[in-house]
Design a protein around this motif. Structure first.
Motif, PDB file in Angstrom:
ATOM      1  N   ALA A  64     -92.134 -12.543 -10.329  1.00  0.00           N
ATOM      2  CA  ALA A  64     -92.101 -12.773  -8.877  1.00  0.00           C
ATOM      3  C   ALA A  64     -91.957 -11.447  -8.124  1.00  0.00           C
ATOM      4  CB  ALA A  64     -90.961 -13.723  -8.515  1.00  0.00           C
ATOM      5  N   LYS A  65     -91.081 -10.561  -8.618  1.00  0.00           N
ATOM      6  CA  LYS A  65     -90.898  -9.244  -7.982  1.00  0.00           C
ATOM      7  C   LYS A  65     -92.155  -8.396  -8.131  1.00  0.00           C
ATOM      8  CE  LYS A  65     -87.060  -8.636  -5.913  1.00  0.00           C
ATOM      9  NZ  LYS A  65     -87.080  -8.403  -4.485  1.00  0.00           N
ATOM     10  N   LEU A  66     -92.796  -8.491  -9.303  1.00  0.00           N
ATOM     11  CA  LEU A  66     -94.018  -7.731  -9.540  1.00  0.00           C
ATOM     12  C   LEU A  66     -95.096  -8.144  -8.537  1.00  0.00           C
ATOM     13  CD1 LEU A  66     -95.548  -5.731 -11.407  1.00  0.00           C
ATOM     14  CD2 LEU A  66     -96.266  -7.713 -12.726  1.00  0.00           C
ATOM     15  N   ILE A  67     -95.253  -9.448  -8.325  1.00  0.00           N
ATOM     16  CA  ILE A  67     -96.254  -9.951  -7.375  1.00  0.00           C
ATOM     17  C   ILE A  67     -95.885  -9.583  -5.943  1.00  0.00           C
ATOM     18  CG2 ILE A  67     -97.247 -12.065  -6.411  1.00  0.00           C
ATOM     19  CD1 ILE A  67     -97.065 -13.195  -9.335  1.00  0.00           C
TER      20      ILE A  67
ATOM     21  N   LYS B  78    -101.103 -11.116  -8.870  1.00  0.00           N
ATOM     22  CA  LYS B  78    -101.075 -12.580  -8.902  1.00  0.00           C
ATOM     23  C   LYS B  78    -102.365 -13.104  -9.538  1.00  0.00           C
ATOM     24  CE  LYS B  78    -100.024 -16.642  -6.275  1.00  0.00           C
ATOM     25  NZ  LYS B  78     -99.339 -17.144  -5.120  1.00  0.00           N
ATOM     26  N   GLY B  79    -102.222 -13.924 -10.519  1.00  0.00           N
ATOM     27  CA  GLY B  79    -103.369 -14.477 -11.238  1.00  0.00           C
ATOM     28  C   GLY B  79    -103.878 -13.577 -12.347  1.00  0.00           C
ATOM     29  N   ASN B  80    -103.358 -12.353 -12.415  1.00  0.00           N
ATOM     30  CA  ASN B  80    -103.804 -11.418 -13.447  1.00  0.00           C
ATOM     31  C   ASN B  80    -102.717 -11.112 -14.483  1.00  0.00           C
ATOM     32  OD1 ASN B  80    -106.428 -10.991 -12.374  1.00  0.00           O
ATOM     33  ND2 ASN B  80    -105.523  -9.715 -10.799  1.00  0.00           N
ATOM     34  N   ILE B  81    -101.625 -11.827 -14.420  1.00  0.00           N
ATOM     35  CA  ILE B  81    -100.546 -11.604 -15.377  1.00  0.00           C
ATOM     36  C   ILE B  81    -100.880 -12.385 -16.648  1.00  0.00           C
ATOM     37  CG2 ILE B  81     -98.096 -11.940 -15.854  1.00  0.00           C
ATOM     38  CD1 ILE B  81     -97.613 -11.595 -12.837  1.00  0.00           C
ATOM     39  N   VAL B  82    -101.176 -11.646 -17.699  1.00  0.00           N
ATOM     40  CA  VAL B  82    -101.554 -12.264 -18.965  1.00  0.00           C
ATOM     41  C   VAL B  82    -100.533 -11.871 -20.014  1.00  0.00           C
ATOM     42  CG1 VAL B  82    -103.339 -12.441 -20.742  1.00  0.00           C
ATOM     43  CG2 VAL B  82    -103.990 -12.134 -18.335  1.00  0.00           C
ATOM     44  N   ARG B  83     -99.859 -12.871 -20.544  1.00  0.00           N
ATOM     45  CA  ARG B  83     -98.854 -12.618 -21.583  1.00  0.00           C
ATOM     46  C   ARG B  83     -99.521 -12.549 -22.943  1.00  0.00           C
ATOM     47  NH1 ARG B  83     -94.087 -16.762 -19.715  1.00  0.00           N
ATOM     48  NH2 ARG B  83     -93.775 -15.848 -17.658  1.00  0.00           N
ATOM     49  N   ASP B  84     -99.009 -11.653 -23.751  1.00  0.00           N
ATOM     50  CA  ASP B  84     -99.455 -11.492 -25.135  1.00  0.00           C
ATOM     51  C   ASP B  84     -98.229 -11.685 -26.006  1.00  0.00           C
ATOM     52  OD1 ASP B  84    -100.770 -10.871 -27.450  1.00  0.00           O
ATOM     53  OD2 ASP B  84    -100.925  -8.717 -27.039  1.00  0.00           O
ATOM     54  N   GLY B  85     -97.894 -12.931 -26.308  1.00  0.00           N
ATOM     55  CA  GLY B  85     -96.658 -13.237 -27.027  1.00  0.00           C
ATOM     56  C   GLY B  85     -95.487 -12.985 -26.114  1.00  0.00           C
TER      57      GLY B  85
ATOM     58  N   ALA C 220    -100.499  -8.362 -21.856  1.00  0.00           N
ATOM     59  CA  ALA C 220    -101.759  -7.786 -22.317  1.00  0.00           C
ATOM     60  C   ALA C 220    -102.007  -6.423 -21.659  1.00  0.00           C
ATOM     61  CB  ALA C 220    -102.918  -8.745 -22.028  1.00  0.00           C
ATOM     62  N   ASN C 221    -101.600  -6.262 -20.403  1.00  0.00           N
ATOM     63  CA  ASN C 221    -101.756  -5.010 -19.673  1.00  0.00           C
ATOM     64  C   ASN C 221    -100.590  -4.090 -20.039  1.00  0.00           C
ATOM     65  OD1 ASN C 221    -101.155  -3.118 -17.477  1.00  0.00           O
ATOM     66  ND2 ASN C 221    -102.868  -4.100 -16.409  1.00  0.00           N
ATOM     67  N   HIS C 222    -100.890  -2.910 -20.563  1.00  0.00           N
ATOM     68  CA  HIS C 222     -99.820  -2.010 -21.023  1.00  0.00           C
ATOM     69  C   HIS C 222     -98.911  -1.546 -19.891  1.00  0.00           C
ATOM     70  CE1 HIS C 222    -102.753   1.061 -19.838  1.00  0.00           C
ATOM     71  NE2 HIS C 222    -101.751   1.912 -19.800  1.00  0.00           N
ATOM     72  N   LEU C 223     -99.431  -1.424 -18.659  1.00  0.00           N
ATOM     73  CA  LEU C 223     -98.573  -1.021 -17.541  1.00  0.00           C
ATOM     74  C   LEU C 223     -97.547  -2.115 -17.227  1.00  0.00           C
ATOM     75  CD1 LEU C 223    -101.172   0.677 -15.182  1.00  0.00           C
ATOM     76  CD2 LEU C 223     -99.511   1.775 -16.687  1.00  0.00           C
ATOM     77  N   MET C 224     -97.967  -3.369 -17.309  1.00  0.00           N
ATOM     78  CA  MET C 224     -97.021  -4.471 -17.109  1.00  0.00           C
ATOM     79  C   MET C 224     -96.004  -4.519 -18.239  1.00  0.00           C
ATOM     80  SD  MET C 224     -99.189  -7.613 -15.586  1.00  0.00           S
ATOM     81  CE  MET C 224    -100.332  -7.361 -14.261  1.00  0.00           C
ATOM     82  N   SER C 225     -96.439  -4.180 -19.443  1.00  0.00           N
ATOM     83  CA  SER C 225     -95.512  -4.134 -20.582  1.00  0.00           C
ATOM     84  C   SER C 225     -94.440  -3.076 -20.356  1.00  0.00           C
ATOM     85  CB  SER C 225     -96.264  -3.830 -21.883  1.00  0.00           C
ATOM     86  OG  SER C 225     -97.093  -4.902 -22.223  1.00  0.00           O
ATOM     87  N   TYR C 226     -94.843  -1.914 -19.857  1.00  0.00           N
ATOM     88  CA  TYR C 226     -93.874  -0.853 -19.573  1.00  0.00           C
ATOM     89  C   TYR C 226     -92.910  -1.281 -18.456  1.00  0.00           C
ATOM     90  CZ  TYR C 226     -96.888   2.278 -22.289  1.00  0.00           C
ATOM     91  OH  TYR C 226     -97.623   2.855 -23.281  1.00  0.00           O
ATOM     92  N   ALA C 227     -93.458  -1.927 -17.432  1.00  0.00           N
ATOM     93  CA  ALA C 227     -92.616  -2.401 -16.334  1.00  0.00           C
ATOM     94  C   ALA C 227     -91.626  -3.453 -16.826  1.00  0.00           C
ATOM     95  CB  ALA C 227     -93.485  -2.965 -15.206  1.00  0.00           C
ATOM     96  N   TRP C 228     -92.083  -4.358 -17.696  1.00  0.00           N
ATOM     97  CA  TRP C 228     -91.207  -5.397 -18.262  1.00  0.00           C
ATOM     98  C   TRP C 228     -90.108  -4.749 -19.093  1.00  0.00           C
ATOM     99  CZ3 TRP C 228     -88.863  -9.624 -17.940  1.00  0.00           C
ATOM    100  CH2 TRP C 228     -88.443 -10.380 -19.028  1.00  0.00           C
ATOM    101  N   TRP C 229     -90.456  -3.739 -19.883  1.00  0.00           N
ATOM    102  CA  TRP C 229     -89.459  -3.026 -20.684  1.00  0.00           C
ATOM    103  C   TRP C 229     -88.411  -2.391 -19.756  1.00  0.00           C
ATOM    104  CZ3 TRP C 229     -88.182   2.179 -20.640  1.00  0.00           C
ATOM    105  CH2 TRP C 229     -87.280   2.574 -21.623  1.00  0.00           C
TER     106      TRP C 229
END
Length: 95
Positions: A14-17, A24-31, A35-44
């Motif tokens: 929600a904060k990311l969006i 929005k609509g482009n958040i794809v989870r990979d387990g 899937a997007n490495h920048l989102m993975s870094y942000a999540w970390w």
């Protein structure tokens, strides 16, 4: 994934969006990751920022049968539950 982690991930997305509306609509989870490495870094970074917070609460009195202390102990326990439900640790109590 446990409920707390799902709640934390929902808040993160929600904060990311909010910050990046194009996500929005482009958040794809990979387990458990994205899937997007920048989102993975942000999540970390989001998870690490939550793990770095630690709050010290007062100890309960241990006299639960005493009506004057019961309310105090109950209040401390309710605060602890509220704090840990957001992924924040309590000093000496949670890992």
């Amino acid at each position: 994934m446990d409920t707390k982690a799902a709640f934390d991930r929902d808040k993160f997305e929600a904060k990311l969006i909010e910050w990046w509306p194009q996500a929005k609509g482009n958040i794809v989870r990979d387990g458990d990751d994205y899937a997007n490495h920048l989102m993975s870094y942000a999540w970390w970074g989001w998870k690490e920022s939550r793990a770095a917070i630690e709050i010290e609460l007062p100890e309960g009195t241990g006299w639960a049968s005493d009506p004057y202390n019961h309310g105090r102990n109950n209040g401390i326990n309710q605060c602890a539950k509220a704090i840990t439900s957001h992924g924040i640790r309590i000093k000496g109590k949670t890992e």
